[in-house]
Design a protein around this motif. Structure first.
Motif, PDB file in Angstrom:
ATOM      1  N   VAL A  24       0.843  -1.205   0.000  1.00 53.77           N
ATOM      2  CA  VAL A  24       0.000   0.000   0.000  1.00 53.77           C
ATOM      3  C   VAL A  24       0.875   1.250   0.000  1.00 53.77           C
ATOM      4  O   VAL A  24       1.853   1.334   0.751  1.00 53.77           O
ATOM      5  CB  VAL A  24      -0.940   0.010   1.225  1.00 53.77           C
ATOM      6  CG1 VAL A  24      -1.801   1.273   1.239  1.00 53.77           C
ATOM      7  CG2 VAL A  24      -1.818  -1.234   1.226  1.00 53.77           C
ATOM      8  N   VAL A  25       0.517   2.183  -0.847  1.00 52.60           N
ATOM      9  CA  VAL A  25       1.205   3.475  -0.906  1.00 52.60           C
ATOM     10  C   VAL A  25       0.147   4.570  -0.790  1.00 52.60           C
ATOM     11  O   VAL A  25      -0.891   4.512  -1.460  1.00 52.60           O
ATOM     12  CB  VAL A  25       1.993   3.630  -2.236  1.00 52.60           C
ATOM     13  CG1 VAL A  25       2.622   5.017  -2.331  1.00 52.60           C
ATOM     14  CG2 VAL A  25       3.067   2.549  -2.361  1.00 52.60           C
ATOM     15  N   LYS A  26       0.396   5.531   0.073  1.00 53.11           N
ATOM     16  CA  LYS A  26      -0.465   6.733   0.164  1.00 53.11           C
ATOM     17  C   LYS A  26       0.086   7.759  -0.814  1.00 53.11           C
ATOM     18  O   LYS A  26       1.300   7.997  -0.851  1.00 53.11           O
ATOM     19  CB  LYS A  26      -0.423   7.308   1.580  1.00 53.11           C
ATOM     20  CG  LYS A  26      -1.401   8.463   1.793  1.00 53.11           C
ATOM     21  CD  LYS A  26      -2.736   7.942   2.230  1.00 53.11           C
ATOM     22  CE  LYS A  26      -3.830   9.000   2.189  1.00 53.11           C
ATOM     23  NZ  LYS A  26      -5.129   8.446   2.602  1.00 53.11           N
TER      24      LYS A  26
ATOM     25  N   ASP B  21       8.939  11.309  -1.287  1.00 49.75           N
ATOM     26  CA  ASP B  21       8.714  10.245  -0.313  1.00 49.75           C
ATOM     27  C   ASP B  21       8.826  10.813   1.103  1.00 49.75           C
ATOM     28  O   ASP B  21       9.857  11.391   1.455  1.00 49.75           O
ATOM     29  CB  ASP B  21       9.783   9.165  -0.562  1.00 49.75           C
ATOM     30  CG  ASP B  21       9.646   7.962   0.331  1.00 49.75           C
ATOM     31  OD1 ASP B  21       8.711   7.913   1.159  1.00 49.75           O
ATOM     32  OD2 ASP B  21      10.499   7.064   0.199  1.00 49.75           O
ATOM     33  N   VAL B  22       7.777  10.646   1.904  1.00 46.81           N
ATOM     34  CA  VAL B  22       7.843  11.151   3.282  1.00 46.81           C
ATOM     35  C   VAL B  22       8.143  10.047   4.292  1.00 46.81           C
ATOM     36  O   VAL B  22       8.264  10.320   5.482  1.00 46.81           O
ATOM     37  CB  VAL B  22       6.544  11.884   3.711  1.00 46.81           C
ATOM     38  CG1 VAL B  22       6.206  12.996   2.743  1.00 46.81           C
ATOM     39  CG2 VAL B  22       5.375  10.931   3.854  1.00 46.81           C
ATOM     40  N   GLY B  23       8.262   8.804   3.833  1.00 45.06           N
ATOM     41  CA  GLY B  23       8.640   7.724   4.752  1.00 45.06           C
ATOM     42  C   GLY B  23       7.683   6.541   4.690  1.00 45.06           C
ATOM     43  O   GLY B  23       7.017   6.303   3.686  1.00 45.06           O
ATOM     44  N   GLY B  24       7.664   5.796   5.780  1.00 44.68           N
ATOM     45  CA  GLY B  24       6.890   4.553   5.846  1.00 44.68           C
ATOM     46  C   GLY B  24       5.389   4.797   5.900  1.00 44.68           C
ATOM     47  O   GLY B  24       4.923   5.941   6.016  1.00 44.68           O
ATOM     48  N   LEU B  25       4.643   3.696   5.882  1.00 40.58           N
ATOM     49  CA  LEU B  25       3.179   3.823   5.797  1.00 40.58           C
ATOM     50  C   LEU B  25       2.583   4.525   7.014  1.00 40.58           C
ATOM     51  O   LEU B  25       1.535   5.155   6.920  1.00 40.58           O
ATOM     52  CB  LEU B  25       2.542   2.439   5.601  1.00 40.58           C
ATOM     53  CG  LEU B  25       1.095   2.481   5.100  1.00 40.58           C
ATOM     54  CD1 LEU B  25       1.004   3.151   3.733  1.00 40.58           C
ATOM     55  CD2 LEU B  25       0.483   1.100   5.061  1.00 40.58           C
ATOM     56  N   LYS B  26       3.281   4.450   8.181  1.00 41.75           N
ATOM     57  CA  LYS B  26       2.727   5.150   9.347  1.00 41.75           C
ATOM     58  C   LYS B  26       2.684   6.669   9.111  1.00 41.75           C
ATOM     59  O   LYS B  26       1.907   7.383   9.761  1.00 41.75           O
ATOM     60  CB  LYS B  26       3.501   4.806  10.621  1.00 41.75           C
ATOM     61  CG  LYS B  26       4.892   5.342  10.663  1.00 41.75           C
ATOM     62  CD  LYS B  26       5.581   5.007  11.975  1.00 41.75           C
ATOM     63  CE  LYS B  26       6.971   5.638  11.996  1.00 41.75           C
ATOM     64  NZ  LYS B  26       7.727   5.328  13.185  1.00 41.75           N
TER      65      LYS B  26
ATOM     66  N   TRP C  52       0.047  11.296   8.852  1.00 38.53           N
ATOM     67  CA  TRP C  52       0.409  12.714   8.808  1.00 38.53           C
ATOM     68  C   TRP C  52       0.140  13.305   7.426  1.00 38.53           C
ATOM     69  O   TRP C  52      -0.162  14.501   7.313  1.00 38.53           O
ATOM     70  CB  TRP C  52       1.877  12.882   9.233  1.00 38.53           C
ATOM     71  CG  TRP C  52       2.044  12.291  10.601  1.00 38.53           C
ATOM     72  CD1 TRP C  52       2.680  11.131  10.923  1.00 38.53           C
ATOM     73  CD2 TRP C  52       1.477  12.779  11.829  1.00 38.53           C
ATOM     74  NE1 TRP C  52       2.564  10.870  12.260  1.00 38.53           N
ATOM     75  CE2 TRP C  52       1.842  11.856  12.842  1.00 38.53           C
ATOM     76  CE3 TRP C  52       0.717  13.894  12.171  1.00 38.53           C
ATOM     77  CZ2 TRP C  52       1.450  12.035  14.176  1.00 38.53           C
ATOM     78  CZ3 TRP C  52       0.328  14.068  13.492  1.00 38.53           C
ATOM     79  CH2 TRP C  52       0.705  13.146  14.470  1.00 38.53           C
ATOM     80  N   LEU C  53       0.219  12.483   6.379  1.00 33.23           N
ATOM     81  CA  LEU C  53      -0.207  12.983   5.054  1.00 33.23           C
ATOM     82  C   LEU C  53      -1.704  13.273   5.069  1.00 33.23           C
ATOM     83  O   LEU C  53      -2.161  14.255   4.476  1.00 33.23           O
ATOM     84  CB  LEU C  53       0.122  11.972   3.948  1.00 33.23           C
ATOM     85  CG  LEU C  53       1.581  11.911   3.491  1.00 33.23           C
ATOM     86  CD1 LEU C  53       1.724  10.952   2.301  1.00 33.23           C
ATOM     87  CD2 LEU C  53       2.111  13.289   3.114  1.00 33.23           C
TER      88      LEU C  53
END
Ligand SMILES: NC(=O)c1ccc[n+]([C@@H]2O[C@H](COP(=O)([O-])OP(=O)(O)OC[C@H]3O[C@@H](n4cnc5c(N)ncnc54)[C@H](OP(=O)(O)O)[C@@H]3O)[C@@H](O)[C@H]2O)c1
Length: 211
Positions: A123-125, A168-173, A177-178
């Motif tokens: 999964v990618v946001k 890229d802002v990082g991992g799925l967690k 915040w997105l």
């Protein structure tokens, strides 16, 4: 070139689909209303096709372009049909006053999608921090988050094919915040900016030499 399936036939499906076709990608549209999916595929042109609702998507990247409360149930409904796919969640789970998130805890629709999806899916946001009409006409930065590096690389390549810069802002967690950033964009539209004709973007200063 990427192969994309879009689940949903609304505004974001149309906008992302239009840019995807323009970027030379293969596009399939799936909607719970088959006639809307057929109409959108026809309108997109570029060989876009209509897929069967609930069947295995043809695309390697599956963009779920539904209102947020439909996203997890529909991913669960698709079930094993999404095995091995890169699932892109674009939703903004706003509360009823658009000044907070609908979640009661520190999670995100994207993380809940990951729980509902087959283990082999990633999964990618992405795209949630960009207003539709800015995506239509502008060159906004597209923030993404996800745990699987290969999945993020494929989504980044897709975003680049649209002529946009993925960041890229990082991992799925970080999807939480997105989603919070989506709330900030609405706050800016309602207050400081006063309209919807903007996007959040990153300005990098020239790198300074150390010492
Ligand atoms: N619009 C924006 O500027 C923007 C920007 C960033 C992110 N987003 C996010 O993108 C997503 C889509 O937004 P949109 O503007 O495209 O909305 P939209 O035009 O209202 O389209 C919503 C789509 O979701 C489908 N849908 C809704 N509930 C469903 C359910 N329970 N099961 C199956 N399908 C369902 C609708 O199908 P029917 O036509 O059959 O009802 C329609 O195809 C939302 O999560 C939104 O937060 C929107």
């Amino acid at each position: 070139m990427s192969s994309i399936s879009i689940i949903g036939t609304g505004n974001m499906a149309r906008t992302i689909g239009t840019r995807a076709v323009g970027g030379g990608n293969t596009v399939e549209v799936m909607g719970r209303d088959q006639s809307k999916a057929a109409d959108l595929a026809k309108a997109l042109g570029g060989g876009a096709t209509r897929g069967e609702w609930g069947a295995a998507p043809a695309g390697d990247i599956v963009i779920v372009a539904l209102l947020y409360d439909g996203v997890v149930p529909v991913v669960a409904q698709y079930g094993d049909a999404l095995a091995g796919k890169v699932i892109v969640d674009i939703s903004n789970p706003f509360n009823s006053t658009f000044d907070g998130l609908a979640h009661r805890e520190e999670t995100s629709t994207a993380e809940e999608v990951a729980k509902a999806a087959p283990a082999s899916a990633s999964v990618v946001k992405a795209f949630n921090t960009v207003f539709r009409h800015v995506l239509e006409k502008g060159r906004p930065d597209v923030f993404i988050a996800g745990d699987n590096a290969r999945a993020k690389t494929s989504v980044e390549a897709f975003i680049e094919s649209l002529g946009l810069r993925p960041l890229d802002v990082g991992g799925l967690k970080m999807a939480h915040w997105l989603e919070g950033t989506g709330v900030v964009t609405v706050g800016l539209a309602n207050h400081g900016v006063g309209n919807l004709d903007f996007s959040l973007s990153i300005t990098e200063l020239p790198v300074r030499a150390n010492g």
